[in-house]
Design a protein around this motif. Structure first.
Motif, PDB file in Angstrom:
ATOM      1  N   LEU A  71       3.503   9.710   8.775  1.00  0.00           N
ATOM      2  CA  LEU A  71       1.405   8.421   9.020  1.00  0.00           C
ATOM      3  C   LEU A  71       0.990   9.804   9.133  1.00  0.00           C
ATOM      4  N   THR A  72       1.019  10.064  10.276  1.00  0.00           N
ATOM      5  CA  THR A  72      -0.186  10.448  10.831  1.00  0.00           C
ATOM      6  C   THR A  72      -0.278  12.275  10.361  1.00  0.00           C
ATOM      7  N   THR A 122       0.956  -1.672   0.057  1.00  0.00           N
ATOM      8  CA  THR A 122      -0.319  -0.150  -0.219  1.00  0.00           C
ATOM      9  C   THR A 122       0.650   1.318  -0.189  1.00  0.00           C
ATOM     10  N   PRO A 123       1.064   1.720  -1.304  1.00  0.00           N
ATOM     11  CA  PRO A 123       1.295   3.309  -1.224  1.00  0.00           C
ATOM     12  C   PRO A 123       0.962   3.957   0.191  1.00  0.00           C
ATOM     13  N   LEU A 124       2.238   4.901   0.821  1.00  0.00           N
ATOM     14  CA  LEU A 124       1.944   6.210   2.098  1.00  0.00           C
ATOM     15  C   LEU A 124       0.319   6.903   1.227  1.00  0.00           C
ATOM     16  N   GLU A 125       0.668   7.603   0.084  1.00  0.00           N
ATOM     17  CA  GLU A 125      -1.096   8.147  -0.325  1.00  0.00           C
ATOM     18  C   GLU A 125      -1.841   7.826  -0.112  1.00  0.00           C
ATOM     19  N   ALA A 126      -2.314   6.103  -0.070  1.00  0.00           N
ATOM     20  CA  ALA A 126      -3.670   5.903   0.229  1.00  0.00           C
ATOM     21  C   ALA A 126      -3.548   6.194   1.653  1.00  0.00           C
TER      22      ALA A 126
END
Length: 107
Positions: free
Chosen positions: A67-68, A36-40
């Motif tokens: 992430l936050t 899963t890409p971070l942008e998701a």
């Protein structure tokens, strides 16, 4: 958790913690191969309670810093003096925070 942590833990928690260690290899695999890409994570439109212990390893804080900011409705709670295993070592503190968060979501 450090040397002697298991022995210092209340006896009723020792066995469940020891049994959970069977999953460590699978957790490591999931953490290092997750596609899963971070942008998701920016697409998540729901309240998120992101908890971490102030005494957790730097790797935990590094994930939180990345992430936050991408979570739309995040509430970050950092437990002073607690580490990564706070749900196991201090369940009353962690559970109280979860109860507070869920209660705030109720209509």
């Amino acid at each position: 958790m450090g040397d002697g942590s298991l022995a210092a833990m209340p006896e009723q928690r020792q066995q469940p913690v020891a049994e959970s260690m069977r999953n460590v290899r699978r957790w490591a695999h999931a953490l290092t191969t997750e596609p899963t890409p971070l942008e998701a994570f920016a697409a998540l439109d729901m309240p998120v309670l992101y908890m971490l212990g102030a005494s957790s390893p730097e790797s935990v804080h590094a994930v939180a810093r990345v992430l936050t900011p991408r979570l739309q409705k995040v509430e970050v709670v950092e437990f002073a003096g607690l580490g990564h295993m706070a749900p196991v070592t201090h369940p009353d503190v962690v559970n109280a925070e979860i109860v507070r968060f869920v209660a705030a979501m109720a209509p």
